[in-house]
Design a protein around this motif. Structure first.
Motif, PDB file in Angstrom:
ATOM      1  N   MET A  39      12.893 -80.604-110.141  1.00 52.80           N
ATOM      2  CA  MET A  39      13.276 -81.119-108.731  1.00 52.80           C
ATOM      3  C   MET A  39      14.076 -80.047-107.957  1.00 52.80           C
ATOM      4  SD  MET A  39      14.234 -84.838-109.819  1.00 52.80           S
ATOM      5  CE  MET A  39      14.560 -84.320-111.599  1.00 52.80           C
ATOM      6  N   PRO A  40      13.703 -79.855-106.904  1.00 47.48           N
ATOM      7  CA  PRO A  40      14.692 -78.869-106.092  1.00 47.48           C
ATOM      8  C   PRO A  40      16.384 -78.786-106.450  1.00 47.48           C
ATOM      9  CG  PRO A  40      13.092 -79.675-104.654  1.00 47.48           C
ATOM     10  CD  PRO A  40      13.123 -80.592-106.043  1.00 47.48           C
ATOM     11  N   ARG A  41      16.800 -77.885-106.643  1.00 50.11           N
ATOM     12  CA  ARG A  41      18.558 -78.054-106.767  1.00 50.11           C
ATOM     13  C   ARG A  41      18.982 -78.369-105.371  1.00 50.11           C
ATOM     14  NH1 ARG A  41      21.751 -77.167-110.827  1.00 50.11           N
ATOM     15  NH2 ARG A  41      20.262 -76.722-112.187  1.00 50.11           N
ATOM     16  N   HIS A  42      18.539 -77.854-104.326  1.00 47.75           N
ATOM     17  CA  HIS A  42      19.248 -77.919-102.811  1.00 47.75           C
ATOM     18  C   HIS A  42      17.968 -78.061-102.017  1.00 47.75           C
ATOM     19  CE1 HIS A  42      18.088 -73.812-102.559  1.00 47.75           C
ATOM     20  NE2 HIS A  42      18.688 -73.515-103.777  1.00 47.75           N
ATOM     21  N   PRO A  43      18.050 -78.972-100.933  1.00 55.82           N
ATOM     22  CA  PRO A  43      16.835 -79.267 -99.796  1.00 55.82           C
ATOM     23  C   PRO A  43      16.048 -77.775 -99.470  1.00 55.82           C
ATOM     24  CG  PRO A  43      19.025 -80.140 -99.269  1.00 55.82           C
ATOM     25  CD  PRO A  43      19.382 -79.410-100.309  1.00 55.82           C
ATOM     26  N   ALA A  44      16.821 -76.811 -99.399  1.00 49.99           N
ATOM     27  CA  ALA A  44      15.800 -75.686 -98.889  1.00 49.99           C
ATOM     28  C   ALA A  44      15.210 -75.036 -99.937  1.00 49.99           C
ATOM     29  CB  ALA A  44      16.880 -74.634 -98.324  1.00 49.99           C
ATOM     30  N   ASP A  88      21.171 -69.999-113.072  1.00 46.24           N
ATOM     31  CA  ASP A  88      21.487 -71.547-113.085  1.00 46.24           C
ATOM     32  C   ASP A  88      21.414 -72.026-111.512  1.00 46.24           C
ATOM     33  OD1 ASP A  88      21.743 -71.182-115.893  1.00 46.24           O
ATOM     34  OD2 ASP A  88      23.895 -71.394-115.885  1.00 46.24           O
ATOM     35  N   ALA A  89      22.114 -71.394-110.900  1.00 48.19           N
ATOM     36  CA  ALA A  89      22.279 -71.785-109.541  1.00 48.19           C
ATOM     37  C   ALA A  89      21.010 -71.834-108.742  1.00 48.19           C
ATOM     38  CB  ALA A  89      23.304 -71.125-108.521  1.00 48.19           C
ATOM     39  N   GLU A  90      19.669 -71.350-109.126  1.00 44.60           N
ATOM     40  CA  GLU A  90      18.426 -71.182-108.490  1.00 44.60           C
ATOM     41  C   GLU A  90      17.643 -72.115-109.430  1.00 44.60           C
ATOM     42  OE1 GLU A  90      17.289 -67.598-107.644  1.00 44.60           O
ATOM     43  OE2 GLU A  90      19.359 -66.665-107.033  1.00 44.60           O
ATOM     44  N   ARG A  91      17.754 -72.239-110.675  1.00 48.06           N
ATOM     45  CA  ARG A  91      16.884 -73.035-111.475  1.00 48.06           C
ATOM     46  C   ARG A  91      16.651 -74.547-111.035  1.00 48.06           C
ATOM     47  NH1 ARG A  91      19.364 -72.358-116.261  1.00 48.06           N
ATOM     48  NH2 ARG A  91      18.457 -70.305-116.410  1.00 48.06           N
ATOM     49  N   PRO A  92      15.427 -75.161-110.884  1.00 45.82           N
ATOM     50  CA  PRO A  92      15.336 -76.324-110.642  1.00 45.82           C
ATOM     51  C   PRO A  92      15.904 -77.203-111.663  1.00 45.82           C
ATOM     52  CG  PRO A  92      13.307 -75.258-110.444  1.00 45.82           C
ATOM     53  CD  PRO A  92      14.256 -74.293-111.186  1.00 45.82           C
TER      54      PRO A  92
END
Length: 87
Positions: free
Chosen positions: A49-54, A71-75
């Motif tokens: 699942m996407p970590r953030h809406p964009a 980590d900040a970009e990994r789904p």
């Protein structure tokens, strides 16, 4: 292990049902169902699942590419047991 390679499918959540305070049934929908192999007991899937809406997951990353992401970009990844399969 079945010996089948991991495959990525695009899907969307068709419905969620809160069964208990800590258990949610998630119904997935999408064209991927025509190629999904849902045979056998106790089948599990990993949902990315996407970590953030964009964030877009359309690129179908390999497991290695996922591990190499910061980590900040990994789904977000969660394991779900398939209760039933209705193609």
């Amino acid at each position: 292990m079945t010996g089948r390679p991991a495959r990525l499918f695009s899907a969307h959540v068709g419905r969620t049902t809160q069964l208990t305070p800590h258990l949610i049934r998630v119904t997935l929908r999408g064209d991927f169902l025509t190629a999904f192999v849902g045979d056998g007991p106790d089948r599990q899937i990993e949902l990315l699942m996407p970590r953030h809406p964009a964030q877009s997951l359309d690129a179908s990353p390999t497991p290695r590419q996922l591990r190499e992401l910061p980590d900040a970009e990994r789904p977000v990844m969660r394991t779900y047991t398939i209760r039933s399969y209705d193609p």
